[in-house]
Design a protein around this motif. Structure first.
Motif, PDB file in Angstrom:
ATOM      1  N   GLU A   1       0.821  -1.213   0.000  1.00 18.17           N
ATOM      2  CA  GLU A   1       0.000   0.000   0.000  1.00 18.17           C
ATOM      3  C   GLU A   1       0.853   1.261   0.000  1.00 18.17           C
ATOM      4  OE1 GLU A   1      -3.749   0.502   0.447  1.00 18.17           O
ATOM      5  OE2 GLU A   1      -3.361  -1.274  -0.770  1.00 18.17           O
ATOM      6  N   ASP A   2       1.924   1.265   0.790  1.00 18.39           N
ATOM      7  CA  ASP A   2       2.762   2.462   0.880  1.00 18.39           C
ATOM      8  C   ASP A   2       4.100   2.103   1.515  1.00 18.39           C
ATOM      9  OD1 ASP A   2       3.437   5.207   0.714  1.00 18.39           O
ATOM     10  OD2 ASP A   2       2.886   5.491   2.817  1.00 18.39           O
TER      11      ASP A   2
ATOM     12  N   SER B   1       7.997   2.435   8.070  1.00 20.36           N
ATOM     13  CA  SER B   1       7.466   1.106   7.793  1.00 20.36           C
ATOM     14  C   SER B   1       6.836   1.032   6.410  1.00 20.36           C
ATOM     15  CB  SER B   1       6.424   0.724   8.858  1.00 20.36           C
ATOM     16  OG  SER B   1       5.344   1.643   8.833  1.00 20.36           O
ATOM     17  N   THR B   2       6.596  -0.214   5.999  1.00 18.33           N
ATOM     18  CA  THR B   2       5.892  -0.491   4.745  1.00 18.33           C
ATOM     19  C   THR B   2       4.570  -1.147   5.086  1.00 18.33           C
ATOM     20  OG1 THR B   2       7.934  -0.738   3.478  1.00 18.33           O
ATOM     21  CG2 THR B   2       5.968  -1.804   2.595  1.00 18.33           C
ATOM     22  N   ARG B   3       3.508  -0.696   4.449  1.00 17.96           N
ATOM     23  CA  ARG B   3       2.167  -1.227   4.730  1.00 17.96           C
ATOM     24  C   ARG B   3       1.770  -2.211   3.643  1.00 17.96           C
ATOM     25  NH1 ARG B   3       2.858   3.616   6.722  1.00 17.96           N
ATOM     26  NH2 ARG B   3       1.825   4.273   8.648  1.00 17.96           N
TER      27      ARG B   3
ATOM     28  N   ARG C   1      -1.330  -4.751   2.423  1.00 15.13           N
ATOM     29  CA  ARG C   1      -2.744  -5.115   2.580  1.00 15.13           C
ATOM     30  C   ARG C   1      -2.941  -6.565   2.135  1.00 15.13           C
ATOM     31  NH1 ARG C   1      -6.730  -4.945  -1.089  1.00 15.13           N
ATOM     32  NH2 ARG C   1      -5.473  -3.608  -2.461  1.00 15.13           N
TER      33      ARG C   1
ATOM     34  N   THR D   1      -6.782  -6.938   5.654  1.00 14.40           N
ATOM     35  CA  THR D   1      -6.153  -6.435   6.862  1.00 14.40           C
ATOM     36  C   THR D   1      -4.834  -5.773   6.476  1.00 14.40           C
ATOM     37  OG1 THR D   1      -5.080  -8.573   7.258  1.00 14.40           O
ATOM     38  CG2 THR D   1      -7.194  -8.184   8.342  1.00 14.40           C
ATOM     39  N   LEU D   2      -4.384  -4.840   7.308  1.00 11.83           N
ATOM     40  CA  LEU D   2      -3.164  -4.091   7.020  1.00 11.83           C
ATOM     41  C   LEU D   2      -2.042  -4.575   7.928  1.00 11.83           C
ATOM     42  CD1 LEU D   2      -2.597  -1.831   4.978  1.00 11.83           C
ATOM     43  CD2 LEU D   2      -2.763  -0.200   6.855  1.00 11.83           C
TER      44      LEU D   2
ATOM     45  N   ILE E   1       1.778  -3.954   9.124  1.00  9.51           N
ATOM     46  CA  ILE E   1       2.823  -2.925   9.171  1.00  9.51           C
ATOM     47  C   ILE E   1       4.167  -3.621   9.376  1.00  9.51           C
ATOM     48  CG2 ILE E   1       3.528  -0.747  10.208  1.00  9.51           C
ATOM     49  CD1 ILE E   1       0.686  -0.750   9.053  1.00  9.51           C
TER      50      ILE E   1
END
Length: 346
Positions: free
Chosen positions: A207-208, A213-215, A217, A222-223, A225
């Motif tokens: 996601e980003d 951190s890197t997210r 999905r 659920t996300l 981290i």
């Protein structure tokens, strides 16, 4: 008498203070109206959306600057504040530089984002790059403010060097995550939007990639981290590179008494039907099987299908297994369960 009264009123510095303030508010309102109505209508007619975004970015800060400048000149008109003139000038300079830095950083963010979308190699570059540019601009603004107040920078750097060492030790994990994030961006093992698998069974869409951190999905929405330092040290499977298309391999086995030529023919027929009818499968791909192992109870083989994107393999494999089991039952092809033959010596 009326003329004399008006002249004395104009010469009154408090009346002039209020007049300048009201004038700046009216001017700000007029400028906002022109930018929001006339220039916006003109920008909408252009082919690109960059001018629309830049116009939206500068409208509010520009109006704030007009009011801020009006307040500055209103204060300068009061003789009672003349002894604070240096401080007022400094405050005006600081506010102007910060507003300018805000507008420039946002405009650069838009231009960099547009450029990254054009460059296929950097098409999915995350927000971190824009944040780095913003930090550089604000740092330059900070140095300009120091120079305006004639603050010597060299001793400040020496103090920052010693203090920075202490801060670096205290924020060791945070800094390691920051530099790991920069490494991920420059090396590009992953990009925003990629479907990845990480050690520990974590899989999903990126996601980003942020400062710390890197997210990710996951498919259940659920996300997760993941600290950048941990991600940089992990073994990553990027299912989106070099292309989104990928093989979907199904492991299977048939009993030793089976006709392997018939098994291959029936299995490929089912696989072709799945490739042509199930959404997400590559319709032009020719599926095939490869026998590879004499197992305890079955002769094992792999069925190779192909899907358009990583997540499509779950549906394609699901439909293939159902169709294959049904076809095997009709054709009398047996998939054995584990069997042991025991021989007794005489």
């Amino acid at each position: 008498m009326v003329v004399i009264g008006i002249e004395s009123l104009i010469q009154n510095e408090y009346f002039l203070f209020v007049l300048i303030l009201i004038s700046s508010l009216i001017l700000a309102k007029v400028v906002h109206f022109i930018l929001a109505i006339y220039l916006k209508a003109f920008a909408i007619r252009t082919k690109t959306d960059i001018d629309d975004i830049i116009l939206k970015i500068i409208t509010k800060p520009l109006c704030i600057f007009i009011v801020f400048a009006g307040f500055y000149f209103a204060l300068k008109s009061l003789s009672v504040l003349e002894k604070y003139s240096t401080m007022i000038n400094g405050m005006f300079f600081v506010g102007t530089v910060l507003l300018l830095a805000l507008m420039v950083s946002r405009i650069f963010g838009v231009l960099i984002g547009q450029w990254l979308r054009v460059q296929k190699k950097y098409e999915k570059m995350p927000k971190l790059m824009g944040n780095v540019v913003a930090v550089v601009i604000y740092l330059m603004a900070f140095l300009m403010i120091l120079d305006h107040f004639e603050i010597e920078i060299t001793p400040l750097f020496a103090a920052f060097g010693l203090g920075g060492l202490v801060v670096a030790l205290a924020l060791q994990n945070t800094l390691s995550n920051l530099f790991a994030g920069l490494h991920i961006i420059s090396d590009q093992p992953i990009n925003v939007g990629d479907y990845i698998e990480i050690e520990g069974g974590i899989s999903g869409y990126v996601e980003d990639i942020g400062w710390r951190s890197t997210r990710v999905r996951t498919l259940p929405n659920t996300l997760v981290i993941v600290p950048n330092a941990k991600l940089a040290e992990s073994i990553i499977v990027n299912n989106s590179l070099p292309v989104l298309e990928m093989a979907a391999v199904v492991q299977c086995g048939v009993a030793y008494g089976s006709d392997l030529e018939k098994v291959e023919r029936v299995t490929i027929d089912v696989a072709k039907h799945v490739q042509e009818t199930v959404p997400g499968a590559i319709k032009t791909f020719e599926p095939f099987i490869r026998y590879h192992t004499f197992g305890d109870s079955n002769i094992n083989f792999s069925v190779i299908l192909r899907v358009e994107e990583p997540v499509a393999k779950y549906v394609v494999m699901h439909e293939f297994i159902k169709a294959l089991k049904e076809r095997y039952d009709k054709e009398g092809i047996e998939i054995s369960w584990p069997v042991r033959k025991i021989y007794y010596a005489k």
